[in-house]
Design a protein around this motif. Structure first.
Motif, PDB file in Angstrom:
ATOM      1  N   TYR A 190       0.866  -1.172   0.000  1.00  0.00           N
ATOM      2  CA  TYR A 190       0.000   0.000   0.000  1.00  0.00           C
ATOM      3  C   TYR A 190       0.901   1.219   0.000  1.00  0.00           C
ATOM      4  O   TYR A 190       1.483   1.570   0.995  1.00  0.00           O
ATOM      5  CB  TYR A 190      -0.916  -0.016   1.215  1.00  0.00           C
ATOM      6  N   ASN A 191       1.005   1.805  -1.129  1.00  0.00           N
ATOM      7  CA  ASN A 191       1.943   2.896  -1.269  1.00  0.00           C
ATOM      8  C   ASN A 191       1.194   4.185  -1.554  1.00  0.00           C
ATOM      9  O   ASN A 191       1.029   4.624  -2.672  1.00  0.00           O
ATOM     10  CB  ASN A 191       2.921   2.566  -2.416  1.00  0.00           C
ATOM     11  N   HIS A 192       0.726   4.761  -0.497  1.00  0.00           N
ATOM     12  CA  HIS A 192      -0.071   5.965  -0.680  1.00  0.00           C
ATOM     13  C   HIS A 192       0.804   7.198  -0.704  1.00  0.00           C
ATOM     14  O   HIS A 192       1.808   7.274  -0.017  1.00  0.00           O
ATOM     15  CB  HIS A 192      -1.080   6.099   0.465  1.00  0.00           C
ATOM     16  N   GLN A 193       0.357   8.118  -1.482  1.00  0.00           N
ATOM     17  CA  GLN A 193       1.019   9.414  -1.427  1.00  0.00           C
ATOM     18  C   GLN A 193       0.508  10.180  -0.222  1.00  0.00           C
ATOM     19  O   GLN A 193      -0.512   9.858   0.346  1.00  0.00           O
ATOM     20  CB  GLN A 193       0.681  10.218  -2.690  1.00  0.00           C
ATOM     21  N   PHE A 194       1.248  11.168   0.126  1.00  0.00           N
ATOM     22  CA  PHE A 194       0.710  12.052   1.160  1.00  0.00           C
ATOM     23  C   PHE A 194      -0.483  12.757   0.581  1.00  0.00           C
ATOM     24  O   PHE A 194      -0.546  13.051  -0.600  1.00  0.00           O
ATOM     25  CB  PHE A 194       1.769  13.055   1.612  1.00  0.00           C
ATOM     26  N   PRO A 195      -1.445  13.015   1.374  1.00  0.00           N
ATOM     27  CA  PRO A 195      -2.701  13.479   0.818  1.00  0.00           C
ATOM     28  C   PRO A 195      -2.643  14.885   0.275  1.00  0.00           C
ATOM     29  O   PRO A 195      -2.062  15.784   0.876  1.00  0.00           O
ATOM     30  CB  PRO A 195      -3.644  13.421   2.012  1.00  0.00           C
TER      31      PRO A 195
ATOM     32  N   LEU B 211      -7.970  11.094  -1.169  1.00  0.00           N
ATOM     33  CA  LEU B 211      -6.532  11.204  -1.419  1.00  0.00           C
ATOM     34  C   LEU B 211      -6.327  11.538  -2.899  1.00  0.00           C
ATOM     35  O   LEU B 211      -7.258  11.452  -3.708  1.00  0.00           O
ATOM     36  CB  LEU B 211      -5.842   9.886  -1.078  1.00  0.00           C
ATOM     37  N   ALA B 212      -5.089  11.856  -3.198  1.00  0.00           N
ATOM     38  CA  ALA B 212      -4.779  12.258  -4.562  1.00  0.00           C
ATOM     39  C   ALA B 212      -5.116  11.173  -5.561  1.00  0.00           C
ATOM     40  O   ALA B 212      -5.538  11.439  -6.680  1.00  0.00           O
ATOM     41  CB  ALA B 212      -3.305  12.627  -4.653  1.00  0.00           C
ATOM     42  N   ASP B 213      -4.955   9.936  -5.156  1.00  0.00           N
ATOM     43  CA  ASP B 213      -5.236   8.853  -6.092  1.00  0.00           C
ATOM     44  C   ASP B 213      -6.719   8.534  -6.180  1.00  0.00           C
ATOM     45  O   ASP B 213      -7.119   7.546  -6.781  1.00  0.00           O
ATOM     46  CB  ASP B 213      -4.448   7.598  -5.711  1.00  0.00           C
TER      47      ASP B 213
ATOM     48  N   GLU C 151      -4.119   1.942   7.004  1.00  0.00           N
ATOM     49  CA  GLU C 151      -2.807   2.505   7.347  1.00  0.00           C
ATOM     50  C   GLU C 151      -2.989   3.851   8.006  1.00  0.00           C
ATOM     51  O   GLU C 151      -3.858   4.628   7.625  1.00  0.00           O
ATOM     52  CB  GLU C 151      -1.985   2.714   6.081  1.00  0.00           C
TER      53      GLU C 151
ATOM     54  N   LEU D 287      -1.678   7.295   7.899  1.00  0.00           N
ATOM     55  CA  LEU D 287      -0.871   8.008   6.918  1.00  0.00           C
ATOM     56  C   LEU D 287       0.059   9.027   7.580  1.00  0.00           C
ATOM     57  O   LEU D 287       1.250   9.030   7.354  1.00  0.00           O
ATOM     58  CB  LEU D 287      -1.781   8.704   5.895  1.00  0.00           C
ATOM     59  N   HIS D 288      -0.534   9.860   8.407  1.00  0.00           N
ATOM     60  CA  HIS D 288       0.318  10.872   9.032  1.00  0.00           C
ATOM     61  C   HIS D 288      -0.437  11.591  10.143  1.00  0.00           C
ATOM     62  O   HIS D 288      -1.661  11.481  10.266  1.00  0.00           O
ATOM     63  CB  HIS D 288       0.773  11.915   8.005  1.00  0.00           C
TER      64      HIS D 288
END
Lengths: 270, 630, 296
Positions: free
Chosen positions: A254-259, B532-534, B578, B580-581
């Motif tokens: 799961y390789n998400h970008q920072f939002p 999210l961006a994706d 997950e 994320l931050h």
């Protein structure tokens, strides 16, 4: 509608006494001690129809007949125990015609297991560790007879009989899945349709499906889905569970970008 | 030739019992007299059975022939035997021990049997000497009551160390009377004059000869037993033939258990009834339309006592009746329903349970609650042999019922007899009333209302107020809590509970280290959905920190997945989530990953962002860890 | 501990939806509002639950990021704690303004605490959602609320059954009013040893059951209650092995008898009462009448 009956209730403290007395007793002796009435029992107070002793006796004979087929009083192997359960469940359900609400009483099942049919109950589940509140004999949900009755009541005779013990438990012991008969049947049916040939892995498959459904049920109202929707849902989850159980060759990442926030929204202004 | 005389007993100077008291022991009895007579004599005969060989019980009624009457006059000088067509009724048991023991009441040897003196000499004693056959006191009252002239002749043959011995004696019990200046008790004996006791029985060949001469021929020449001849039986309007027939019927009804052979062994008792020499036919209990069910029930009861794990096919019901305090078997009940063919005039088919001790006669046919479907009920209850004494004690002198009061040994003790009777009654009482149609639903509410009103009678607390107040305070929870951990099953599963978790709960997370006096975490009540961006979805939880000590501290966010009927579970491969931050809401700084290290200068307002799975609800747990300086 | 739960889709603001008073109703009684125990409920009493909802539908759709064409259903689900049984009303299309959700609940399937849950769900995927964060799945829960009703409290109930004496053969099938059956087995269970049969062949009884609020019904019920009291006391006094100092055991008929006698005669001994019962049973009855304040 068929007439429904209420059953005698054996108070908890008497049930515990009897369990202690009966544990380890010779099965023939237990049969001799069994009876259709005990002065210490009570009844649901306002029931129009109490089960007659004749009917209790007939029930005794039915259950004993099935036990005889399974070589009572010879000790049961695990497989034979399951086979016995499978034969007993529909017979028990059909013959009891108990008010379902009455079947939710622990005391009713304690009566069945300790007064009416101790010879069968302790043959099926001998309580080798002499546990004082042994859940198979005292009328809790896993009681020798209660769980069979519940299985048929929730899943019906056919589905109930086709599920393994662990599978039935995975569905029925979860209120979200087992409490709603239509949902429970859809799960069982969908599971058997997709994973029915999976043999021993079936239980693991259903465990995954059940876990996902219990999580899904937080966000989706399962009972609002129609039969087709339920079937599709369960079918898909079951297939995915089968896939999940296959040996993993590629680890998913799961390789998400920072939002980058496209949109945020809150229903309530802070 | 032996001289025979009558001895009328004068009242001794010290006073004594008069014969009337014997009559009084009869008290009131519930049965037709001759049924009672039969039962008493039968019971005594059965008690006298030796057990080694079958006993026979005979009742013979006839009109005395002239020569028999003449002999009787010789035996009973002074008796009023002038009635024309004098009839007699004799009751004989053979194969029994006879009236053994001494013939004088004052001769008491160790372990001597007392049969003879109890019947012949101790007339007038209160009939409470014991249980086993001992209530002859009552029985003998019946004998005299049965005679119009209060007179009987007793002939018995017993086994002694010196061989067989015969004894013949006449007896009469009248009201006490006065003759001249003398008071008499009313007790009379006819026999061989004796200076101490008035008369002694005629014995030996003379007794045999005289007995034969008056028609007492039932005892076979070499057998022991007893014949009692009632002179001028009191039959009232009834012909004696009918009385004998009635007794025959009664005997069959009460003694069938003994007259039917049990599994290969011959019957313990044979019955024989004659009138004027012709035998009265008795039904065979094993095939009699009514009795056969009792016979069968009896057999089934016995099989339980014998430990056979028998199979009892419907409609047979065989059950042990178990008592409480102590838990013990009180007896065995076997019964069935059957179509009563010839109930005819009876409004209801019979519903009877024969109460018995083992072995023995039927004590009583207890009427139980009739079958709700109109079948007859027939069955047997046999008291447990272990409790025989209790049940025997409960029998009044008439032996015709069980009275629990008589069996009460001491205060507080549980009475097995009353328990047994109650439990037998209950078996049948509960069979009915459940076959009526169900009431309408409206009536059901009326019923439960009444059940509530009357329910106060069941409460332990006196003067209870409103018992309808439910247990616990289950007030409505208008909105389910949004607490993700530890909430009960039916409460969770609410993704959007609005203002549910309304805020500022203090403290640390349950599973985190508690020792750290870290800051309190306050979650904002509604998480924010984000993209999210994706294009995938995520969720942001806003958290405010208060009370931070300034000591360095790490917050670790653990993603959890909500489940519909349990506590949230850690995210796993089935539902990957997950963290994320962390984002500082004051300055927008991002700290990737689940861990956030706080220092004295960091913000108090944070947002933690998690990926949002498509098919589950997520939440987060935040753990605090002290930063250990390296 | 207090982190909220995220469903992953947009949900409406609370103020868009207003619930009226949620009720359950038996066939006879008035509606019982939320939070109240349901009086006189038993297994043989079916219930109807009613949940009024006033909804700002355009507002809801907007909050949820759904198009005006989106199909939103509402339904009410019931769950019973003792039987662990659940069912629901058929989902109905949510309309702007007043909605009324009702569900029939079979008495024989429930017990303990009854939980009602009203839900708004997305019926089918919205073809043109306004927000990418809108709910997607059919059945997705947009809003829900719960109410709880206590069906069974801690109070005791007397064993009562209404039945036709003519059909069951009780009291020779006669047109009696009632029959209190009592097997005086002191070690037997209290409610297992006694049972009150009401004769539905008798018009006074059917009136009492069907119109319990009627004046005559109240009077008859009162007389009935008293008759049960006096019969129980009399039976108790006839039991020779009933002893007041003796522990008759929890839930036994013996305990019931002792409690009942103590309640009516706190200061009198059993032997005293027994002797009065033997010597002048009628006066004792009158005393019980007075103590029981029959129709007073």
């Amino acid at each position: 509608m068929n007439r429904l009956y209420v059953y005698p209730r054996l108070p908890a403290h008497v049930a515990e006494q009897l369990l202690t007395l009966h544990t380890g007793r010779d099965l023939v002796e237990l049969r001799r001690l069994s009876t259709t009435a005990d002065a210490r029992t009570t009844w649901y107070p306002t029931a129009p129809h109490r089960v007659a002793e004749d009917d209790l006796r007939a029930l005794q004979q039915t259950v004993r007949g099935i036990a005889t087929e399974a070589n009572w009083p010879a000790p049961l192997s695990k497989t034979n125990g399951t086979a016995f359960d499978r034969l007993l469940a529909p017979a028990l359900y059909r013959q009891m015609t108990i008010v379902p609400a009455d079947a939710a009483s622990e005391e009713v099942w304690s009566f069945l297991s300790l007064v009416l049919l101790p010879d069968i109950a302790l043959w099926r589940w001998p309580n080798p560790l002499r546990r004082p509140g042994y859940e198979r004999i005292i009328g809790r949900p896993r009681n020798v007879f209660r769980r069979l009755w519940t299985r048929v009541h929730s899943l019906g005779e056919d589905l109930g009989a086709r599920l393994y013990e662990d599978e039935a438990v995975a569905i029925l012991e979860r209120p979200t899945l087992g409490a709603h008969p239509r949902v429970a049947r859809a799960i069982a049916h969908g599971h058997l349709a997709v994973a029915g040939e999976a043999g021993a892995a079936r239980t693991d498959i259903l465990r995954i499906t059940a876990r996902r459904l219990r999580r899904l049920a937080v966000v989706v109202s399962l009972e609002s889905l129609d039969d087709t929707q339920l079937a599709q849902l369960v079918g898909r989850y079951t297939k995915e569970a089968i896939d999940q159980l296959r040996p993993v060759t590629t680890a998913s990442t799961y390789n998400h970008q920072f939002p980058t926030q496209v949109q945020t929204r809150s229903g309530v202004s802070p | 030739m032996t001289r025979i005389a009558m001895y009328a007993e004068p009242l001794p100077p010290s006073g004594g019992i008069d014969a009337r008291s014997v009559r009084r022991t009869l008290g009131t009895y519930s049965m037709d007299f001759w049924e009672l007579f039969l039962r008493e004599t039968l019971q005594n005969s059965w008690d006298a059975a030796t057990g080694d060989r079958p006993a026979e019980f005979s009742v013979d009624g006839w009109r005395l022939k002239a020569e028999q009457l003449q002999s009787l006059r010789r035996l009973l000088p002074g008796a009023d035997l002038d009635t024309p067509d004098l009839r007699v009724l004799t009751v004989t048991d053979t194969g029994t021990s006879g009236l053994t023991g001494p013939t004088r009441a004052d001769r008491v040897g160790r372990d001597d049997p007392r049969d003879f003196v109890d019947l012949v000499r101790n007339v007038g004693r209160h009939p409470d000497k014991g249980f086993a056959g001992g209530t002859y006191g009552y029985g003998k009252a019946v004998l005299f009551e049965a005679s119009n002239i209060d007179t009987v002749v007793i002939f018995t043959r017993i086994e002694t160390t010196a061989g067989l011995q015969s004894r013949l004696i006449g007896m009469s019990l009248t009201d006490p009377y006065r003759d001249g200046r003398r008071q008499y008790t009313g007790r009379h004996w006819w026999g061989v004059p004796h200076s101490d006791v008035g008369v002694e029985p005629v014995t030996g060949p003379t007794a045999e000869h005289l007995a034969r001469a008056i028609g007492l021929t039932r005892l076979p020449g070499d057998g022991t037993g007893t014949s009692i001849m009632v002179i001028a039986p009191r039959t009232g309007e009834e012909p004696l033939s009918d009385v004998v027939a009635l007794m025959a019927d009664t005997a069959t009804r009460y003694a069938w258990a003994n007259t039917v052979g049990q599994e290969g062994s011959p019957p313990g008792l044979t019955l024989r009834f004659t009138f004027d020499g012709s035998r009265i036919d008795l039904p065979d209990p094993a095939t009699d339309a009514r009795l056969r069910y009792f016979v069968e029930a009896h057999r089934r009861c016995r099989s339980v006592f014998d430990g056979a794990a028998g199979d009892h096919p419907w409609p047979w019901v065989v059950q042990e009746i178990v008592g409480t305090r102590p838990e013990q078997r009180l007896g065995v009940l076997a019964w069935r329903t059957y179509r009563s063919g010839a109930s005819g005039s009876h409004a209801r088919p019979p519903a009877e349970i024969a109460l018995m001790r083992r072995p023995g006669l039927v004590v009583e046919y207890r009427n139980v609650t009739p079958d709700p479907f109109g079948y007859a009920i027939g069955g047997v209850f046999i008291a447990d042999p272990e409790l025989d004494k209790d049940f025997a004690r409960a029998e009044p002198p008439t032996h015709d019922r069980w009275q629990p009061r008589l069996a009460q040994r001491q205060r507080y003790a549980r009475n097995p007899v009353s328990q047994a009777l109650n439990r037998i009654d209950r078996v049948f009482r509960e069979r009915r009333a459940d076959n009526a149609t169900a009431p309408t639903t409206e009536a059901a509410t009326g019923v439960s209302r009444l059940a509530n009103v009357l329910g106060t009678l069941l409460d332990t607390q006196a003067g209870g107020t409103d018992t309808r107040i439910p247990a616990g305070s289950d007030k409505a929870a208008p909105n389910p809590p949004t607490t993700p951990s530890g909430a009960p099953a039916s409460h969770t599963g609410t993704p959007t509970a609005g203002n549910g978790g309304n805020g500022s709960q203090q403290g640390h997370h349950g599973r985190g280290p508690r020792s750290t006096p870290g800051p309190a975490l306050r979650f904002h009540p509604r998480p924010r959905q984000t993209l999210l961006a994706d294009g995938s979805r995520a969720v942001e939880f806003d958290i405010d920190l208060t009370g931070s000590s300034g000591a360095p501290l790490t917050l670790i966010a653990q993603p959890l997945v909500a489940v519909a009927d349990g506590a949230p579970e850690p995210a796993d491969e089935t539902t990957p989530v997950e963290v994320l931050h962390w984002r500082d809401r004051d300055n927008g700084d991002l700290t990737p990953g689940p861990r956030l290290t706080l220092t004295s200068v960091t913000s108090e307002h944070w947002t933690v962002t998690l990926t949002q799975p498509a098919d589950a609800a997520v939440t987060v747990r935040v753990r605090q860890e002290e930063v250990t300086p390296r | 501990m207090s982190a909220p739960i995220s469903a992953g889709h947009l949900t409406p603001a609370e103020e868009r939806i207003r619930s009226g008073t949620v009720t359950v109703t038996g066939p006879q009684g008035p509606p019982v509002p939320e939070g109240e125990p349901v009086p006189d409920w038993d297994y043989f009493t079916n219930l109807t639950a009613t949940w009024p909802l006033n909804v700002d539908l355009p507002g809801v759709l907007q909050d949820c990021g759904l198009s005006p064409a989106a199909a939103v259903h509402c339904l009410v689900t019931w769950h019973s704690s003792s039987t662990n049984r659940r069912d629901n009303s058929s989902p109905a299309r949510l309309v702007d303004g007043d909605n009324r959700l009702t569900v029939a609940i079979p008495g024989t399937e429930i017990g303990g605490v009854l939980t009602l849950t009203a839900r708004m769900v997305l019926a089918a995927p919205d073809p043109a959602p306004i927000s990418p964060l809108a709910a997607l799945r059919p059945g997705a829960i947009l809003w829900q609320a719960r109410r709880r009703f206590t069906l069974e409290g801690s109070g005791s109930r007397f064993p009562v059954v209404a039945t036709s004496f003519a059909e069951s053969g009780l009291a020779e099938g006669r047109r009696s009013l009632w029959y209190l059956s009592c097997a005086p087995d002191l070690d037997g269970s209290d409610t297992g040893s006694i049972r009150l049969y009401l004769n539905t062949d008798h018009p006074a009884i059917t009136t009492m059951l069907n119109q319990p609020e009627a004046e005559t019904s109240r009077t008859l019920a009162e007389v009935l209650r008293h008759d049960v009291v006096r019969q129980l006391i009399q039976t108790a006094l006839r039991c020779e092995d009933l002893q007041e100092e003796h522990d008759h055991g929890e839930g036994t008929l013996g305990e019931l008898f002792i409690n009942l006698i103590r309640r009516y005669f706190p200061d009198r001994s059993l032997s005293d009462l027994r002797s009065q019962h033997r010597n002048d049973p009628s006066e004792l009855e009158a005393v019980i009448q007075g103590l029981d304040r029959v129709l007073a």
